[in-house]
Structures are given as structure tokens and as C-alpha cells.
Write a protein that holds these residues in place. Structure first.
Motif, short mmCIF file in Angstrom:
data_model
loop_
_atom_site.label_atom_id
_atom_site.label_comp_id
_atom_site.label_asym_id
_atom_site.label_seq_id
_atom_site.Cartn_x
_atom_site.Cartn_y
_atom_site.Cartn_z
N PRO A 145 40.52 60.52 -39.17
CA PRO A 145 39.22 61.19 -39.18
C PRO A 145 38.98 62.07 -40.40
O PRO A 145 37.83 62.25 -40.81
CB PRO A 145 39.25 62.02 -37.89
N PHE A 146 40.02 62.63 -40.99
CA PHE A 146 39.82 63.56 -42.11
C PHE A 146 39.42 62.86 -43.41
O PHE A 146 39.01 63.51 -44.37
CB PHE A 146 41.11 64.37 -42.35
N ARG A 159 33.32 53.99 -42.11
CA ARG A 159 33.41 54.05 -40.65
C ARG A 159 34.84 54.39 -40.25
O ARG A 159 35.77 53.64 -40.61
CB ARG A 159 33.00 52.72 -40.03
N PHE A 160 35.00 55.49 -39.54
CA PHE A 160 36.30 55.82 -38.97
C PHE A 160 36.48 54.98 -37.72
O PHE A 160 35.67 55.04 -36.79
CB PHE A 160 36.37 57.31 -38.63
N VAL A 161 37.54 54.17 -37.69
CA VAL A 161 37.75 53.26 -36.56
C VAL A 161 38.94 53.64 -35.69
O VAL A 161 39.14 53.06 -34.62
CB VAL A 161 37.91 51.79 -37.04
N GLY A 162 39.74 54.62 -36.14
CA GLY A 162 40.96 54.95 -35.41
C GLY A 162 42.12 54.08 -35.87
O GLY A 162 41.98 53.24 -36.75
N HIS A 163 43.27 54.31 -35.27
CA HIS A 163 44.48 53.59 -35.68
C HIS A 163 44.94 52.64 -34.57
O HIS A 163 45.11 53.07 -33.42
CB HIS A 163 45.60 54.56 -36.02
N PRO A 164 45.13 51.35 -34.89
CA PRO A 164 45.58 50.40 -33.85
C PRO A 164 46.86 50.81 -33.14
O PRO A 164 47.04 50.50 -31.96
CB PRO A 164 45.77 49.09 -34.63
N LEU A 165 47.76 51.49 -33.84
CA LEU A 165 49.00 51.92 -33.18
C LEU A 165 48.70 52.85 -32.01
O LEU A 165 49.40 52.82 -30.99
CB LEU A 165 49.92 52.63 -34.19
#
Length: 385
Positions: A145-146, A159-165
Motif C-alpha cells: 500500500p505504501f 492499482r494496489f492489489v495486495g500480495h498473493p502470499l
């Protein structure tokens, strides 16, 4: 109507994981879509056609890259020509910025929409790359996010998508089975040693990590240690080292299983890298270490602008875990830090709380969000926006 064509290039094994998830999510939206580019086994299993083998692109280290540079440049030139002659509806470069951003820039100039998945570490070094990225890609998909703040000067479409892990840890693990399989039968405290998977990491970190285990065993003889080897070759190297110099340790060497080992451990001594994010998502106390050739360290240490090298600290924006670098990578420095990770209950509780918050922030269903962003780019282009 012809099927949607998507060019996609992953630069290494971690990119293959991201690419496979993205392909699967895009196929839900475009069942007839065709994918081609550079892919590993996971992306191929999702139906991606290989134009160049991923293992030829996965090169680490300054010397290794220089030795392979002519081949890599030829491969990139051929791929660019292929996609310009046979334009895909969109091109997606996954990580490997030194290789993929050049492709993206050439294809964008040719009128092909481009996406870059995983921001380079511009927050840590080479911040001016944000301008090259802006010129190269129509859409940037970020894992953290940062990162959006860093790109504000260029007004990057991001686009911030997050981390698959974060989507699969720890939900993917059967914790009861992990505990039963990995934990000592007598309930003794378990310390995991993860010196890394690359040859250079084993060279510089394996012996100091094992020396630290010996130091810890002298302080607390009941401790049990476990060391996961990344592959058969690393297992053979570590097995020989342990047999020749560390046969006195209460240590179990296992093949792979690093995530399960970390999940079972009470504390972890770990090389800086993506594995520290896995340990963070598992909410494990850790000591992060890294060591490299002296000249390489002097070069990199002058370039890095971030206060921290480990993702847990970067994501927390404070020093949640100790970082031990270069000449400080000794048992006398690392041993007491591991003991604190084991014994300081107040610290352990606070760390688990902060790491839990980080996991929630990163758990965004990344592959679906990435596919949604790509779909929006495609629809905007088709609408002429």
C-alpha cells in the motif's frame, strides 16, 4: 470475434506464481483468451504458450548478468519484434524490471497497452526510475500500500492489489499437521534456520547461521534446530557442511518445506528476501541477516535509501525485527537477538499483533484485483478513452 490475445513475461519463479494466478483470474473473465510469452511451469499449466524459456531469464548477480547480457538483449529484441508484428490486446510484464520495462516501453510506443505487475523497489533505491516506468507502462499493479505515494510525482495509473502470499498464508497450511510433523516430540523450543536458496547466500550465510545455532545450544541445550534446503543441490551442500563441521548440533536438515518449517518454529534466523514476508504473514519472531561480497556491499550500501532492508520493517514503518548486515553477521551478535525473539513475551505479543495487521492490509485477493484492473484498461482502450 477473435479471442483476446495477451502477451505476458515472467522473469523468475516468483513471477511465475504471480503470472499463474493472474492468468487464471483473467480466464474467468475471458474464457477464450490466449496467452504467450515467457512462462514457467505454473503459467504453462494455465495454458500459456512459451516463446522463450523462463529459466534462461532467471539470472542473479552482477557478474552472471554481464556474462549473459548479449543473450538476454537478443531475446528481448526478438520478443519485442514478435509482439509488434503480432500485436496482443495487452502486454503484461511481471517483475524483472531490467528486462520487462524495456519491452513495455517499446510496445507502448507501438500502440500496445502495457501493464507492469510488481513495482520495482523504487522506495529503497533508484527512485528516479518512476519516470522511466511512467513512460513504459499504462498500468502499474503494486503489492504494497505504501508504494502509491512514491509514484505521486508522475501521476502513474496505479492499482494496489495486495500480495498473493497473504491470500494463501496461513490459510493454505494445515497447522495441526504442520505442528505434528515438524515440532519436536518433547515440545522443546524450535528455531528455524533459513540462510537462503541462492549459492551466494549459502556461501556467506550458512556457516554463520550454524555457528549461531551452536552458540544458542551452549546457552540453552534443550533447543532444537531445523534447516530447510531449497532444492536437492543445496541439501547436498548443507549436508556436507553439517557433517564436517556441525555434527554436534541438535539439528534436522529437510528438503524444501520452508513454509511449514517457519510455521512450526518458535523463532527464525533468516536471510533477507521474500521469505521474511512469509515469516511476517505467519506472525513469527525473526532475526534478519544478510552478507555479500565486500565490494558488492559497498556499492549497494551507497545506493540504498531505505532505513530498512527487510519487508517486515518496511511494511511496519518501524524496526520490528533486528537486521544484521555484513561484518556483524556473527554468532555473538545474532545469538542474543534470537534468544530475545524466543524469550521476550511482551515483544512477541506486540510483533504478532503488528504482523497480523500487515497481513490484513495485504490480504486483498490479489489475482482477482489485478485481473479486474487489466480488464478495466482493456475496456477503456476499446471505448477509445
Amino acid at each position: 470475434m477473435r479471442p483476446l490475445r495477451i502477451g505476458i513475461v515472467a522473469g523468475e519463479a516468483s513471477g511465475d506464481i504471480l503470472g499463474a494466478g493472474l492468468i487464471q483470474a483473467l480466464q474467468q473473465r475471458y474464457p477464450q483468451a490466449e496467452f504467450e510469452g515467457i512462462a514457467g511451469e505454473l503459467m504453462q499449466a494455465q495454458g500459456c504458450t512459451v516463446l522463450y524459456p523462463l529459466e534462461r531469464l532467471s539470472v542473479m548477480g552482477l557478474v552472471e548478468v554481464l556474462g549473459r547480457l548479449p543473450e538476454l538483449l537478443r531475446a528481448r529484441k526478438r520478443l519485442v519484434r514478435h509482439f509488434i508484428d503480432n500485436p496482443p490486446d495487452v502486454f503484461i510484464g511481471i517483475d524483472a524490471p531490467d528486462f520487462t520495462l524495456g519491452m513495455e516501453r517499446a510496445l507502448k510506443q507501438a500502440g500496445i497497452p502495457t501493464v507492469h505487475y510488481v513495482s520495482p523497489s523504487v522506495w529503497a533505491w533508484k527512485r528516479k526510475r518512476i519516470f522511466k516506468i511512467k513512460q513504459s507502462t499504462d498500468l502499474l499493479l503494486t503489492l504494497f500500500p505504501f508504494e502509491a505515494e512514491v509514484y505521486a510525482p508522475t501521476q502513474q495509473n496505479l492499482r494496489f492489489v495486495g500480495h498473493p502470499l497473504a491470500d494463501i498464508i496461513p490459510a493454505q497450511l494445515d497447522m495441526a499437521a504442520v505442528q505434528a510433523h515438524q515440532r519436536p516430540a518433547d515440545g522443546a523450543p524450535l528455531v528455524a534456520l533459513l540462510p537462503g536458496s541462492r549459492g551466494s547466500e549459502i556461501k556467506y550465510l550458512a556457516r554463520p547461521f550454524l555457528q549461531t545455532a551452536r552458540w544458542l545450544q551452549q546457552q540453552r541445550p534443550e533447543l532444537v534446530f531445523i534447516l530447510p534446503a531449497a532444492n536437492a543441490r543445496r541439501h547436498a551442500q548443507l549436508e556436507a557442511l553439517i557433517r564436517d563441521e556441525f555434527a554436534d548440533l541438535n539439528l534436522r536438515l529437510v528438503l524444501q518445506q520452508s513454509r511449514e518449517v517457519m510455521a512450526a518454529a518458535d523463532a527464525i534466523l533468516i536471510a533477507s528476501g521474500t521469505a521474511t514476508l512469509e515469516a511476517c504473514l505467519l506472525r513469527k519472531p525473526m532475526v534478519v541477516a544478510y552478507r555479500m561480497a565486500g565490494l558488492t556491499y559497498r556499492i549497494y550500501s551507497r545506493m540504498i535509501k531505505s532505513r530498512w532492508i527487510s519487508l517486515p520493517n518496511v511494511l511496519a514503518d518501524e524496526e520490528m525485527v533486528p537486521e544484521v548486515l555484513q561484518d556483524r553477521v556473527t554468532p555473538e551478535v545474532m545469538g542474543p537477538l534470537v534468544l530475545r525473539a524466543l524469550e521476550d513475551q511482551s515483544y512477541r505479543r506486540r510483533l504478532q499483533r503488528v504482523f497480523g495487521i500487515i497481513g490484513e492490509q495485504l490480504r486483498q485477493n490479489a489475482s482477482e484485483r489485478a485481473a479486474e484492473a487489466v480488464q478495466e484498461l482493456l475496456e477503456a482502450r476499446r471505448a477509445g478513452n
